[in-house]
Design a protein around this motif. Sequence first.
Motif, PDB file in Angstrom:
ATOM      1  N   ILE A   1       0.835  -1.207   0.000  1.00 18.73           N
ATOM      2  CA  ILE A   1       0.000   0.000   0.000  1.00 18.73           C
ATOM      3  C   ILE A   1       0.870   1.257   0.000  1.00 18.73           C
ATOM      4  N   ASN A   2       1.906   1.233   0.805  1.00 18.85           N
ATOM      5  CA  ASN A   2       2.796   2.399   0.841  1.00 18.85           C
ATOM      6  C   ASN A   2       3.453   2.633  -0.512  1.00 18.85           C
ATOM      7  N   LYS A   3       3.816   1.550  -1.165  1.00 19.68           N
ATOM      8  CA  LYS A   3       4.434   1.683  -2.481  1.00 19.68           C
ATOM      9  C   LYS A   3       3.417   2.223  -3.489  1.00 19.68           C
ATOM     10  N   LEU A   4       2.173   1.748  -3.356  1.00 14.31           N
ATOM     11  CA  LEU A   4       1.108   2.255  -4.230  1.00 14.31           C
ATOM     12  C   LEU A   4       0.953   3.763  -4.066  1.00 14.31           C
ATOM     13  N   ILE A   5       0.946   4.219  -2.830  1.00 14.80           N
ATOM     14  CA  ILE A   5       0.815   5.657  -2.584  1.00 14.80           C
ATOM     15  C   ILE A   5       2.006   6.397  -3.181  1.00 14.80           C
ATOM     16  N   GLU A   6       3.169   5.814  -3.015  1.00 16.54           N
ATOM     17  CA  GLU A   6       4.376   6.436  -3.561  1.00 16.54           C
ATOM     18  C   GLU A   6       4.299   6.525  -5.084  1.00 16.54           C
ATOM     19  N   LEU A   7       3.827   5.458  -5.710  1.00 19.67           N
ATOM     20  CA  LEU A   7       3.666   5.457  -7.169  1.00 19.67           C
ATOM     21  C   LEU A   7       2.733   6.587  -7.599  1.00 19.67           C
ATOM     22  N   TYR A   8       1.570   6.651  -6.939  1.00 13.19           N
ATOM     23  CA  TYR A   8       0.589   7.691  -7.256  1.00 13.19           C
ATOM     24  C   TYR A   8       1.222   9.073  -7.165  1.00 13.19           C
ATOM     25  N   ILE A   9       1.841   9.340  -6.023  1.00 13.21           N
ATOM     26  CA  ILE A   9       2.372  10.679  -5.787  1.00 13.21           C
ATOM     27  C   ILE A   9       3.492  11.024  -6.766  1.00 13.21           C
ATOM     28  N   ASN A  10       4.401  10.094  -6.957  1.00 16.30           N
ATOM     29  CA  ASN A  10       5.489  10.370  -7.903  1.00 16.30           C
ATOM     30  C   ASN A  10       4.960  10.651  -9.291  1.00 16.30           C
ATOM     31  N   ARG A  11       4.048   9.773  -9.706  1.00 18.39           N
ATOM     32  CA  ARG A  11       3.479   9.896 -11.047  1.00 18.39           C
ATOM     33  C   ARG A  11       2.818  11.266 -11.241  1.00 18.39           C
ATOM     34  N   ILE A  12       1.977  11.617 -10.306  1.00 22.52           N
ATOM     35  CA  ILE A  12       1.227  12.858 -10.431  1.00 22.52           C
ATOM     36  C   ILE A  12       2.131  14.056 -10.205  1.00 22.52           C
ATOM     37  N   ASP A  13       3.116  13.879  -9.336  1.00 24.40           N
ATOM     38  CA  ASP A  13       4.027  14.976  -9.067  1.00 24.40           C
ATOM     39  C   ASP A  13       4.831  15.333 -10.316  1.00 24.40           C
ATOM     40  N   CYS A  14       5.177  14.318 -11.105  1.00 25.71           N
ATOM     41  CA  CYS A  14       5.920  14.571 -12.349  1.00 25.71           C
ATOM     42  C   CYS A  14       5.032  15.250 -13.378  1.00 25.71           C
ATOM     43  N   ASN A  15       3.757  14.930 -13.338  1.00 31.62           N
ATOM     44  CA  ASN A  15       2.837  15.481 -14.334  1.00 31.62           C
ATOM     45  C   ASN A  15       1.830  16.431 -13.697  1.00 31.62           C
ATOM     46  N   LYS A  16       2.322  17.141 -12.685  1.00 35.53           N
ATOM     47  CA  LYS A  16       1.506  18.085 -11.942  1.00 35.53           C
ATOM     48  C   LYS A  16       0.583  18.895 -12.840  1.00 35.53           C
ATOM     49  N   GLY A  17       1.193  19.501 -13.863  1.00 29.89           N
ATOM     50  CA  GLY A  17       0.471  20.414 -14.739  1.00 29.89           C
ATOM     51  C   GLY A  17      -0.778  19.811 -15.312  1.00 29.89           C
ATOM     52  N   ILE A  18      -0.620  18.681 -15.956  1.00 25.30           N
ATOM     53  CA  ILE A  18      -1.754  18.106 -16.666  1.00 25.30           C
ATOM     54  C   ILE A  18      -2.807  17.579 -15.707  1.00 25.30           C
ATOM     55  N   TYR A  19      -2.378  17.071 -14.566  1.00 21.29           N
ATOM     56  CA  TYR A  19      -3.355  16.564 -13.610  1.00 21.29           C
ATOM     57  C   TYR A  19      -4.179  17.696 -13.018  1.00 21.29           C
ATOM     58  N   ARG A  20      -3.560  18.851 -12.886  1.00 25.23           N
ATOM     59  CA  ARG A  20      -4.299  20.005 -12.389  1.00 25.23           C
ATOM     60  C   ARG A  20      -5.391  20.402 -13.386  1.00 25.23           C
ATOM     61  N   VAL A  21      -5.022  20.456 -14.661  1.00 23.15           N
ATOM     62  CA  VAL A  21      -5.996  20.791 -15.698  1.00 23.15           C
ATOM     63  C   VAL A  21      -7.127  19.778 -15.709  1.00 23.15           C
ATOM     64  N   LEU A  22      -6.713  18.506 -15.707  1.00 19.93           N
ATOM     65  CA  LEU A  22      -7.654  17.399 -15.735  1.00 19.93           C
ATOM     66  C   LEU A  22      -8.643  17.507 -14.577  1.00 19.93           C
ATOM     67  N   HIS A  23      -8.093  17.713 -13.416  1.00 21.73           N
ATOM     68  CA  HIS A  23      -8.853  17.865 -12.192  1.00 21.73           C
ATOM     69  C   HIS A  23      -9.992  18.857 -12.386  1.00 21.73           C
ATOM     70  N   PHE A  24      -9.679  19.953 -13.045  1.00 20.63           N
ATOM     71  CA  PHE A  24     -10.670  21.005 -13.218  1.00 20.63           C
ATOM     72  C   PHE A  24     -11.590  20.737 -14.403  1.00 20.63           C
ATOM     73  N   GLU A  25     -11.012  20.356 -15.510  1.00 22.12           N
ATOM     74  CA  GLU A  25     -11.796  20.218 -16.740  1.00 22.12           C
ATOM     75  C   GLU A  25     -12.795  19.075 -16.666  1.00 22.12           C
ATOM     76  N   LEU A  26     -12.424  18.006 -15.956  1.00 23.97           N
ATOM     77  CA  LEU A  26     -13.349  16.874 -15.852  1.00 23.97           C
ATOM     78  C   LEU A  26     -14.586  17.259 -15.055  1.00 23.97           C
ATOM     79  N   ALA A  27     -14.420  18.247 -14.171  1.00 23.64           N
ATOM     80  CA  ALA A  27     -15.544  18.657 -13.336  1.00 23.64           C
ATOM     81  C   ALA A  27     -16.388  19.729 -14.026  1.00 23.64           C
ATOM     82  N   SER A  28     -15.898  20.245 -15.141  1.00 23.30           N
ATOM     83  CA  SER A  28     -16.586  21.323 -15.835  1.00 23.30           C
ATOM     84  C   SER A  28     -17.734  20.806 -16.687  1.00 23.30           C
ATOM     85  N   LYS A  29     -18.825  21.532 -16.615  1.00 25.48           N
ATOM     86  CA  LYS A  29     -19.981  21.155 -17.438  1.00 25.48           C
ATOM     87  C   LYS A  29     -19.839  21.689 -18.852  1.00 25.48           C
TER      88      LYS A  29
END
Lengths: 208, 208
Positions: free
Chosen positions: B84-112
């Motif tokens: 589980i700890n490794k899974l969390i680490e994978l998630y964070i590393n992955r998203i941390d490297c692609n911060k930019g796009i995940y931020r956009v995604l985060h917002f755009e997916l919620a947009s109507k």
Amino acid sequence: MQIDLNDKQIEILKVAETLFAEKGFDGTSIRDISKEAKINVAMVSYYFGSKEKLLEALILHKTSGLKEQLVHLIDENLEPFDKINKLIELYINRIDCNKGIYRVLHFELASKKRVLELDSFSEIKKSNLKSLELIIQEGQAKGVFRKDIIIPLLTPTILGIYFHFQMNKPFFEEILNLNTDEAFNNYVKTDLKKHIQQTIKALLLYEN
Amino acid sequence: MQIDLNDKQIEILKVAETLFAEKGFDGTSIRDISKEAKINVAMVSYYFGSKEKLLEALILHKTSGLKEQLVHLIDENLEPFDKINKLIELYINRIDCNKGIYRVLHFELASKKRVLELDSFSEIKKSNLKSLELIIQEGQAKGVFRKDIIIPLLTPTILGIYFHFQMNKPFFEEILNLNTDEAFNNYVKTDLKKHIQQTIKALLLYEN
DNA sequence: ACAAAAATTAAACAACTGTTTAATTTAAAC
DNA sequence: GTTTAAATTAAACAGTTGTTTAATTTTTGT
């Protein structure tokens, strides 16, 4: 800080909140707002000065209130865990009622494009953190909470879970079979709330 | 699904990611992108067809990869909590490297406003949830995890805390005295990561 | 009833939006 | 070297953007 708003201004803010939440600040035009609110385009500039100042007025209009609730909570005579649970409930209810504006806020504060003049909002956040700190310290003094809690990380834990769930509404509607808006909102107010309370409780009690 | 991108296309995506993350999708114009990437405005339409299709190409280009890492993690020979700890680490590393796009995604997916054609992305999320489910069930079978875990709420717990912290970067920089970007990123990769792992662990162990 | 202030309007403003066109340059194929 | 395809360009397109103007209506105070 402007607080005396007439009915028309409040109507404009109401429409703006809905549209900003749905389509974002940049995704919403003044003409969208004026059409929905059945007013002339010039009225927004007339009443608020500009589109950005409209956003600021909206944020200030909506975010005051939680602070007072939290300050009041401190003095309530409750067991530490009940107090924390009530704090979480306050947060969720408050934000749930003002879903729209908090969503916009969430995004706009992170944007490099606009530097919102929201010192007053930042002050509110700091005050809220202070209230949380007092409640935690009370629980620690009573020997109920562990001593090494990183208090500033509790708010992102509470709000982060809530927002991420709201932001990915379509996804969770599907995998949790929440077919109506009512079912979704109900899930938030019962199961998700319980999950967050349980999470925080586990954090406060956790022993290595 | 387009996967063969030439150097120029990748350069455009790179610039777009940065600007979208900074100013949002609607807040960024094609001319902003073309100026920053030192290309002609027409090139975006030429290569991607439209601004929206550019976003879709960007998302697909960036989000593939985590899925494979998770599927691979399932078969690793690790104790439940380490997994589980490794899974969390994978998630964070992955998203941390692609911060930019995940931020956009985060917002755009919620947009109507936009209904992105991202079935493939939704599939990735479902696959990731399935992987998490397998890991939890393994830990339950070994008698280490409690039985009544609401698995779909674990991802919002992990990602929610992380995103909320990132979204309120200016606020946390101030109250935690993280004066440089390096200090902030370091805090994320150490303290915040530990906090999330601790939170999940507490949730999996919690007894009433 | 009248004057002053506030509210509301349509129209215009210049700047910016995403996209397309048609012409030109560069590269590839033979 | 010539032909064909791909890449790149400047210019134009038709809409939209936030904001301002100046005229008009409505409300308010007396």
